[in-house]
Design a protein around this motif. Structure first.
Motif, PDB file in Angstrom:
ATOM      1  N   MET A   1       0.974  -1.296   0.005  1.00 35.45           N
ATOM      2  CA  MET A   1      -0.013   0.029  -0.067  1.00 35.45           C
ATOM      3  C   MET A   1       0.839   1.136  -0.100  1.00 35.45           C
ATOM      4  SD  MET A   1      -2.942   1.222   2.529  1.00 35.45           S
ATOM      5  CE  MET A   1      -3.743  -0.266   2.735  1.00 35.45           C
ATOM      6  N   SER A   2       0.574   2.103  -0.804  1.00 40.99           N
ATOM      7  CA  SER A   2       1.334   3.503  -0.952  1.00 40.99           C
ATOM      8  C   SER A   2       1.038   4.354   0.362  1.00 40.99           C
ATOM      9  CB  SER A   2       1.048   4.109  -2.157  1.00 40.99           C
ATOM     10  OG  SER A   2      -0.253   4.967  -2.142  1.00 40.99           O
ATOM     11  N   ASN A   3       1.908   5.312   0.500  1.00 43.67           N
ATOM     12  CA  ASN A   3       1.666   6.226   1.509  1.00 43.67           C
ATOM     13  C   ASN A   3       0.277   7.035   1.240  1.00 43.67           C
ATOM     14  OD1 ASN A   3       4.370   5.645   2.849  1.00 43.67           O
ATOM     15  ND2 ASN A   3       5.464   7.267   1.609  1.00 43.67           N
ATOM     16  N   VAL A   4       0.003   7.192   0.212  1.00 37.22           N
ATOM     17  CA  VAL A   4      -1.447   8.077  -0.087  1.00 37.22           C
ATOM     18  C   VAL A   4      -2.319   7.265   0.109  1.00 37.22           C
ATOM     19  CG1 VAL A   4      -2.563   9.090  -1.771  1.00 37.22           C
ATOM     20  CG2 VAL A   4      -0.448   9.508  -1.789  1.00 37.22           C
ATOM     21  N   ASP A   5      -2.395   5.962  -0.280  1.00 37.62           N
ATOM     22  CA  ASP A   5      -3.415   4.928   0.158  1.00 37.62           C
ATOM     23  C   ASP A   5      -3.653   4.989   1.804  1.00 37.62           C
ATOM     24  OD1 ASP A   5      -4.023   4.595  -2.354  1.00 37.62           O
ATOM     25  OD2 ASP A   5      -2.596   2.715  -2.471  1.00 37.62           O
ATOM     26  N   THR A   6      -2.554   4.922   2.369  1.00 39.93           N
ATOM     27  CA  THR A   6      -2.560   5.023   3.981  1.00 39.93           C
ATOM     28  C   THR A   6      -3.120   6.104   4.426  1.00 39.93           C
ATOM     29  OG1 THR A   6      -0.561   3.447   4.184  1.00 39.93           O
ATOM     30  CG2 THR A   6      -1.280   4.822   6.142  1.00 39.93           C
ATOM     31  N   ILE A   7      -2.837   7.235   3.887  1.00 38.03           N
ATOM     32  CA  ILE A   7      -3.455   8.349   4.564  1.00 38.03           C
ATOM     33  C   ILE A   7      -4.807   8.491   4.126  1.00 38.03           C
ATOM     34  CG2 ILE A   7      -3.338  11.137   4.079  1.00 38.03           C
ATOM     35  CD1 ILE A   7      -0.339  10.777   3.654  1.00 38.03           C
ATOM     36  N   LEU A   8      -5.259   8.137   3.023  1.00 37.61           N
ATOM     37  CA  LEU A   8      -6.694   8.166   2.547  1.00 37.61           C
ATOM     38  C   LEU A   8      -7.488   7.329   3.348  1.00 37.61           C
ATOM     39  CD1 LEU A   8      -8.317   9.391   0.443  1.00 37.61           C
ATOM     40  CD2 LEU A   8      -8.029   7.433  -1.020  1.00 37.61           C
ATOM     41  N   ASP A   9      -7.037   5.874   3.610  1.00 41.41           N
ATOM     42  CA  ASP A   9      -7.697   5.129   4.541  1.00 41.41           C
ATOM     43  C   ASP A   9      -7.948   5.709   5.936  1.00 41.41           C
ATOM     44  OD1 ASP A   9      -8.010   3.127   2.662  1.00 41.41           O
ATOM     45  OD2 ASP A   9      -6.280   1.844   3.379  1.00 41.41           O
ATOM     46  N   GLU A  10      -6.856   6.366   6.519  1.00 39.57           N
ATOM     47  CA  GLU A  10      -7.137   7.039   7.782  1.00 39.57           C
ATOM     48  C   GLU A  10      -7.970   8.091   7.818  1.00 39.57           C
ATOM     49  OE1 GLU A  10      -6.647   9.711  10.887  1.00 39.57           O
ATOM     50  OE2 GLU A  10      -5.908  10.321   8.992  1.00 39.57           O
ATOM     51  N   ALA A  11      -8.029   9.052   6.700  1.00 37.20           N
ATOM     52  CA  ALA A  11      -8.940  10.085   6.763  1.00 37.20           C
ATOM     53  C   ALA A  11     -10.583   9.444   6.574  1.00 37.20           C
ATOM     54  CB  ALA A  11      -8.583  10.988   5.307  1.00 37.20           C
ATOM     55  N   ARG A  12     -10.594   8.309   5.601  1.00 38.80           N
ATOM     56  CA  ARG A  12     -11.912   7.906   5.672  1.00 38.80           C
ATOM     57  C   ARG A  12     -12.484   7.420   6.885  1.00 38.80           C
ATOM     58  NH1 ARG A  12     -11.665   6.074  -0.775  1.00 38.80           N
ATOM     59  NH2 ARG A  12     -11.825   7.962  -1.570  1.00 38.80           N
ATOM     60  N   SER A  13     -11.390   6.807   7.882  1.00 41.15           N
ATOM     61  CA  SER A  13     -11.919   6.050   8.840  1.00 41.15           C
ATOM     62  C   SER A  13     -12.838   6.927   9.756  1.00 41.15           C
ATOM     63  CB  SER A  13     -10.704   5.364   9.391  1.00 41.15           C
ATOM     64  OG  SER A  13     -10.155   6.435  10.182  1.00 41.15           O
ATOM     65  N   HIS A  14     -12.477   8.198   9.519  1.00 37.01           N
ATOM     66  CA  HIS A  14     -13.373   9.272  10.366  1.00 37.01           C
ATOM     67  C   HIS A  14     -14.723   9.950   9.765  1.00 37.01           C
ATOM     68  CE1 HIS A  14     -10.013   9.155  13.113  1.00 37.01           C
ATOM     69  NE2 HIS A  14      -9.268   9.275  12.459  1.00 37.01           N
ATOM     70  N   LEU A  15     -14.637   9.574   8.414  1.00 38.05           N
ATOM     71  CA  LEU A  15     -15.787  10.090   7.757  1.00 38.05           C
ATOM     72  C   LEU A  15     -17.022   9.360   7.624  1.00 38.05           C
ATOM     73  CD1 LEU A  15     -13.816  11.379   4.807  1.00 38.05           C
ATOM     74  CD2 LEU A  15     -14.498  12.707   7.078  1.00 38.05           C
ATOM     75  N   LYS A  16     -18.397   9.608   7.759  1.00 39.22           N
ATOM     76  CA  LYS A  16     -19.420   8.803   7.369  1.00 39.22           C
ATOM     77  C   LYS A  16     -19.707   9.422   5.806  1.00 39.22           C
ATOM     78  CE  LYS A  16     -24.108   8.027   8.420  1.00 39.22           C
ATOM     79  NZ  LYS A  16     -25.316   8.584   8.614  1.00 39.22           N
ATOM     80  N   ARG A  17     -19.123   8.694   4.945  1.00 42.61           N
ATOM     81  CA  ARG A  17     -19.261   9.025   3.509  1.00 42.61           C
ATOM     82  C   ARG A  17     -20.631   8.979   3.168  1.00 42.61           C
ATOM     83  NH1 ARG A  17     -15.156   6.742  -0.290  1.00 42.61           N
ATOM     84  NH2 ARG A  17     -15.113   8.832  -1.178  1.00 42.61           N
ATOM     85  N   LEU A  18     -20.956   9.747   2.153  1.00 47.26           N
ATOM     86  CA  LEU A  18     -22.542   9.763   1.408  1.00 47.26           C
ATOM     87  C   LEU A  18     -22.244   9.270   0.115  1.00 47.26           C
ATOM     88  CD1 LEU A  18     -23.822  12.846   2.876  1.00 47.26           C
ATOM     89  CD2 LEU A  18     -24.135  10.784   3.951  1.00 47.26           C
ATOM     90  N   GLU A  19     -23.423   8.359  -0.132  1.00 45.19           N
ATOM     91  CA  GLU A  19     -23.598   7.934  -1.471  1.00 45.19           C
ATOM     92  C   GLU A  19     -24.597   9.080  -2.165  1.00 45.19           C
ATOM     93  OE1 GLU A  19     -22.717   5.206  -3.121  1.00 45.19           O
ATOM     94  OE2 GLU A  19     -21.698   4.273  -1.526  1.00 45.19           O
ATOM     95  N   PRO A  20     -24.288   9.221  -3.539  1.00 46.63           N
ATOM     96  CA  PRO A  20     -25.338  10.228  -4.160  1.00 46.63           C
ATOM     97  C   PRO A  20     -26.685  10.341  -3.899  1.00 46.63           C
ATOM     98  CG  PRO A  20     -23.732   9.253  -5.791  1.00 46.63           C
ATOM     99  CD  PRO A  20     -23.533   8.366  -4.404  1.00 46.63           C
ATOM    100  N   HIS A  21     -27.193   9.277  -3.679  1.00 44.28           N
ATOM    101  CA  HIS A  21     -28.669   9.186  -3.454  1.00 44.28           C
ATOM    102  C   HIS A  21     -28.919   9.759  -1.955  1.00 44.28           C
ATOM    103  CE1 HIS A  21     -29.390   7.396  -7.243  1.00 44.28           C
ATOM    104  NE2 HIS A  21     -30.632   7.881  -7.255  1.00 44.28           N
ATOM    105  N   GLU A  22     -28.087   9.566  -1.005  1.00 42.99           N
ATOM    106  CA  GLU A  22     -28.220   9.831   0.410  1.00 42.99           C
ATOM    107  C   GLU A  22     -27.884  11.345   0.385  1.00 42.99           C
ATOM    108  OE1 GLU A  22     -26.436   6.476   3.039  1.00 42.99           O
ATOM    109  OE2 GLU A  22     -24.828   7.249   1.932  1.00 42.99           O
ATOM    110  N   LEU A  23     -26.931  11.753  -0.332  1.00 47.74           N
ATOM    111  CA  LEU A  23     -26.743  13.197  -0.389  1.00 47.74           C
ATOM    112  C   LEU A  23     -27.867  13.939  -0.924  1.00 47.74           C
ATOM    113  CD1 LEU A  23     -25.230  15.783   0.120  1.00 47.74           C
ATOM    114  CD2 LEU A  23     -23.803  15.437  -1.841  1.00 47.74           C
TER     115      LEU A  23
END
Length: 129
Positions: A1-23
């Motif tokens: 896993m690249s450094n960017v992938d690691t940072i992205l995974d860490e960031a997303r672990s704190h987000l409740k990301r929304l699907e388009p229909h949810e938004l």
């Protein structure tokens, strides 16, 4: 896993990301488009979104800052939108760090929204707040 992938995974672990229909079903969210002007002009924008260039995002959305946009509070759900949902995850993480606990992003970004057939403003705008 690249450094960017690691940072992205860490960031997303704190987000409740929304699907388009949810938004699309959220009524009081502040949708913030951070895409470059050439993408917005070519592809359009999500209806009711606000354009804020990534370079000034934290200043315009700091809930207690002098340069903040009007009409939102630290409790507002802020949804960051980029082209495909990558840069927006990092931006939403940064917004959480400045006090927007409900900041998140859109899975699939603008292109996911458009592919879902949801409302857009054709042509986009050059207006940046």
């Amino acid at each position: 896993m690249s450094n960017v992938d690691t940072i992205l995974d860490e960031a997303r672990s704190h987000l409740k990301r929304l699907e388009p229909h949810e938004l699309h079903q959220l009524k009081d969210a502040l949708i913030v488009d951070i895409r470059p002007v050439h993408n917005r002009l070519a592809e359009g924008e999500i209806e009711n979104s606000v354009v804020v260039e990534r370079i000034v995002l934290e200043w315009r959305l700091d809930p207690v800052g002098d340069w903040r946009l009007p009409g939102f509070t630290a409790d507002t759900t802020v949804v960051v939108v980029c082209n495909e949902g990558w840069a927006s995850s990092l931006a939403a993480r940064d917004l959480q760090r400045i006090g927007l606990a409900n900041a998140t992003d859109l899975v699939g970004g603008y292109r996911g929204w458009r592919a879902a057939g949801l409302p857009i403003r054709e042509g986009g705008s050059q207006a940046v707040v």
